[in-house]
Write a protein that holds these residues in place. Structure first.
Motif, PDB file in Angstrom:
ATOM      1  N   GLU A 188      -6.429  11.408   0.250  1.00 18.53           N
ATOM      2  CA  GLU A 188      -7.750  11.393  -0.367  1.00 18.53           C
ATOM      3  C   GLU A 188      -8.249  12.826  -0.355  1.00 18.53           C
ATOM      4  OE1 GLU A 188      -9.274   7.168   1.535  1.00 18.53           O
ATOM      5  OE2 GLU A 188      -9.955   9.027   2.450  1.00 18.53           O
ATOM      6  N   TYR A 222     -11.794  15.013  -0.162  1.00 23.26           N
ATOM      7  CA  TYR A 222     -13.226  14.951   0.125  1.00 23.26           C
ATOM      8  C   TYR A 222     -13.898  16.246  -0.335  1.00 23.26           C
ATOM      9  CZ  TYR A 222     -17.574  14.967   2.803  1.00 23.26           C
ATOM     10  OH  TYR A 222     -18.892  15.033   3.172  1.00 23.26           O
ATOM     11  N   TYR A 273     -16.578  18.585   0.123  1.00 21.70           N
ATOM     12  CA  TYR A 273     -17.515  18.891   1.202  1.00 21.70           C
ATOM     13  C   TYR A 273     -18.773  19.566   0.656  1.00 21.70           C
ATOM     14  CZ  TYR A 273     -19.274  20.445   5.685  1.00 21.70           C
ATOM     15  OH  TYR A 273     -20.073  20.650   6.785  1.00 21.70           O
TER      16      TYR A 273
END
Length: 157
Positions: free
Chosen positions: A82, A84, A86
């Motif tokens: 995955e 992400y 930020y």
């Protein structure tokens, strides 16, 4: 209309990462977090050269006008990952011109290359432009976010 390019940063792009930190500090109205204790060049080189951190910048000429910082998270239940997001920000004068969408589209391309199955991002409900952008590109999930503090390390005696 602005003319910009999107570029993935590599280990040798510490100056561009520092410029991106400036964009983040201004966009998030948090210059202390993004400016007062910047990482040393060796730290940035290692981070930018790693296989788990992805930094993209949008540049207009030599000026960084936006960018994102993302982490690839290798999964354990299947051979996939995955990604992400930020942080993602665009300088005020370049917003609503497609820069953020172009950054996410490039991250999607990188994610496909890496075998990621999803990109996820958090947005604060009061940040209507961010919520609208992410709703246009993805599916909303209502989740709760918890910050769990890490206790300070004990000094060896």
């Amino acid at each position: 209309m602005s003319s910009y390019t999107v570029q993935q940063l590599s280990a040798d792009d510490g100056a561009l990462m520092n410029a991106l930190l400036g964009v983040f500090g201004e966009a998030f109205d948090d210059p202390d977090t993004y400016g007062t204790r910047r990482p040393r060049p060796a730290y940035l080189r290692q981070l930018l050269g790693s296989d788990y951190f992805i930094a993209l910048v949008a540049r207009e000429g030599s000026q960084v006008i936006g960018g994102l910082a993302a982490y690839e998270l290798k999964k354990f239940e299947q051979e996939r990952s995955e990604i992400y997001i930020y942080d993602l920000a665009v300088a005020a004068e370049h917003r609503r011109t497609g820069v953020a969408t172009a950054l996410i589209r490039e991250l999607q391309r990188i994610g496909a290359e890496r075998g990621a199955y999803v990109i996820f991002v958090q947005a604060d409900p009061p940040d209507a432009p961010a919520v609208a952008l992410y709703a246009k590109l993805g599916v909303r999930e209502d989740v709760l976010h918890f910050d769990i503090p890490v206790p300070p390390q004990q000094q060896a005696s």
